[in-house]
Design a protein around this motif. Structure first.
Motif, PDB file in Angstrom:
ATOM      1  N   SER A 171       0.843  -1.181   0.000  1.00 34.93           N
ATOM      2  CA  SER A 171       0.000   0.000   0.000  1.00 34.93           C
ATOM      3  C   SER A 171       0.884   1.238   0.000  1.00 34.93           C
ATOM      4  CB  SER A 171      -0.943   0.016   1.205  1.00 34.93           C
ATOM      5  OG  SER A 171      -0.222   0.050   2.422  1.00 34.93           O
ATOM      6  N   GLY A 172       0.281   2.378  -0.256  1.00 36.83           N
ATOM      7  CA  GLY A 172       0.987   3.642  -0.187  1.00 36.83           C
ATOM      8  C   GLY A 172       1.340   4.261  -1.520  1.00 36.83           C
ATOM      9  N   ARG A 224       5.933   6.858   1.133  1.00 39.89           N
ATOM     10  CA  ARG A 224       6.327   5.731   1.943  1.00 39.89           C
ATOM     11  C   ARG A 224       5.400   4.568   1.638  1.00 39.89           C
ATOM     12  NH1 ARG A 224       6.400   4.785   8.479  1.00 39.89           N
ATOM     13  NH2 ARG A 224       4.152   4.673   8.073  1.00 39.89           N
ATOM     14  N   LEU A 225       5.963   3.532   1.055  1.00 40.13           N
ATOM     15  CA  LEU A 225       5.219   2.333   0.744  1.00 40.13           C
ATOM     16  C   LEU A 225       5.279   1.371   1.919  1.00 40.13           C
ATOM     17  CD1 LEU A 225       6.484   1.674  -2.896  1.00 40.13           C
ATOM     18  CD2 LEU A 225       4.685   3.236  -2.104  1.00 40.13           C
ATOM     19  N   SER A 226       4.206   0.623   2.108  1.00 37.46           N
ATOM     20  CA  SER A 226       4.132  -0.356   3.184  1.00 37.46           C
ATOM     21  C   SER A 226       3.856  -1.734   2.614  1.00 37.46           C
ATOM     22  CB  SER A 226       3.025   0.007   4.180  1.00 37.46           C
ATOM     23  OG  SER A 226       3.273   1.248   4.795  1.00 37.46           O
ATOM     24  N   CYS A 227       4.402  -2.732   3.264  1.00 30.76           N
ATOM     25  CA  CYS A 227       4.146  -4.124   2.911  1.00 30.76           C
ATOM     26  C   CYS A 227       3.777  -4.867   4.176  1.00 30.76           C
ATOM     27  CB  CYS A 227       5.369  -4.757   2.251  1.00 30.76           C
ATOM     28  SG  CYS A 227       5.183  -6.522   1.896  1.00 30.76           S
ATOM     29  N   ALA A 228       2.530  -5.272   4.272  1.00 30.96           N
ATOM     30  CA  ALA A 228       2.043  -6.022   5.424  1.00 30.96           C
ATOM     31  C   ALA A 228       2.188  -7.512   5.161  1.00 30.96           C
ATOM     32  CB  ALA A 228       0.585  -5.668   5.708  1.00 30.96           C
ATOM     33  N   VAL A 229       2.779  -8.205   6.119  1.00 33.38           N
ATOM     34  CA  VAL A 229       3.063  -9.630   5.998  1.00 33.38           C
ATOM     35  C   VAL A 229       2.061 -10.401   6.850  1.00 33.38           C
ATOM     36  CG1 VAL A 229       4.827 -11.419   6.212  1.00 33.38           C
ATOM     37  CG2 VAL A 229       5.493  -9.067   5.698  1.00 33.38           C
ATOM     38  N   SER A 230       1.507 -11.466   6.286  1.00 30.47           N
ATOM     39  CA  SER A 230       0.435 -12.196   6.958  1.00 30.47           C
ATOM     40  C   SER A 230       0.928 -13.133   8.050  1.00 30.47           C
ATOM     41  CB  SER A 230      -0.375 -13.002   5.934  1.00 30.47           C
ATOM     42  OG  SER A 230       0.407 -14.048   5.386  1.00 30.47           O
ATOM     43  N   THR A 231       2.213 -13.367   8.117  1.00 30.19           N
ATOM     44  CA  THR A 231       2.788 -14.272   9.100  1.00 30.19           C
ATOM     45  C   THR A 231       3.785 -13.528   9.972  1.00 30.19           C
ATOM     46  OG1 THR A 231       3.849 -16.440   9.391  1.00 30.19           O
ATOM     47  CG2 THR A 231       4.728 -15.018   7.679  1.00 30.19           C
ATOM     48  N   SER A 232       4.186 -14.170  11.052  1.00 29.86           N
ATOM     49  CA  SER A 232       5.215 -13.596  11.911  1.00 29.86           C
ATOM     50  C   SER A 232       6.512 -13.419  11.131  1.00 29.86           C
ATOM     51  CB  SER A 232       5.455 -14.489  13.127  1.00 29.86           C
ATOM     52  OG  SER A 232       6.612 -14.089  13.830  1.00 29.86           O
TER      53      SER A 232
END
Length: 120
Positions: free
Chosen positions: A7-8, A19-27
């Motif tokens: 996103s971003g 500022r781009l973001s990358c959300a990770v679904s796992t730890s």
């Protein structure tokens, strides 16, 4: 197993920042290395930056060092890419990348990308 959501991105004027973001679904404990790549129309996908999830060691191609900064927040399972002084040639789809730890399977994962468009 692992999903990455960028996103971003958006339309910005030359000289601006994102500022781009990358959300990770796992730890992040399950991830060895994160990275950002980009692909402009008619060009091959190119590396922007990488970061290890444990020690936070970063790498950049020489062409990216001045204006790109990768960072991580393991508590939020998120990796960021700060882009400063945007130029029209930065226009591309930016992809988040993750390499799983070898203790699992060492698989590679890619997000679907977020579009960055820089107007001149």
């Amino acid at each position: 197993q692992v999903q990455l959501v960028e996103s971003g991105g958006g339309l910005v004027q030359a000289g601006g920042s994102l500022r781009l973001s990358c959300a990770v679904s796992t730890s992040m404990l399950n991830i060895h290395t994160m990275g950002w790549y980009r692909q402009a129309p008619g060009k091959q996908r190119e590396l922007v930056a990488t970061i290890t999830t444990d020690y936070g060691r970063t790498t950049y191609p020489d062409s990216m060092k001045a204006r790109f900064t990768i960072s991580r927040d393991n508590g939020k399972n998120t990796v960021y890419l700060q882009i400063d002084s945007l130029k029209p040639e930065d226009t591309a789809v930016y992809y988040c990348y993750a390499e799983e730890t070898r203790n699992l399977r060492g698989r590679d994962y890619w997000g679907q990308g977020t579009q960055v468009t820089v107007s001149s």
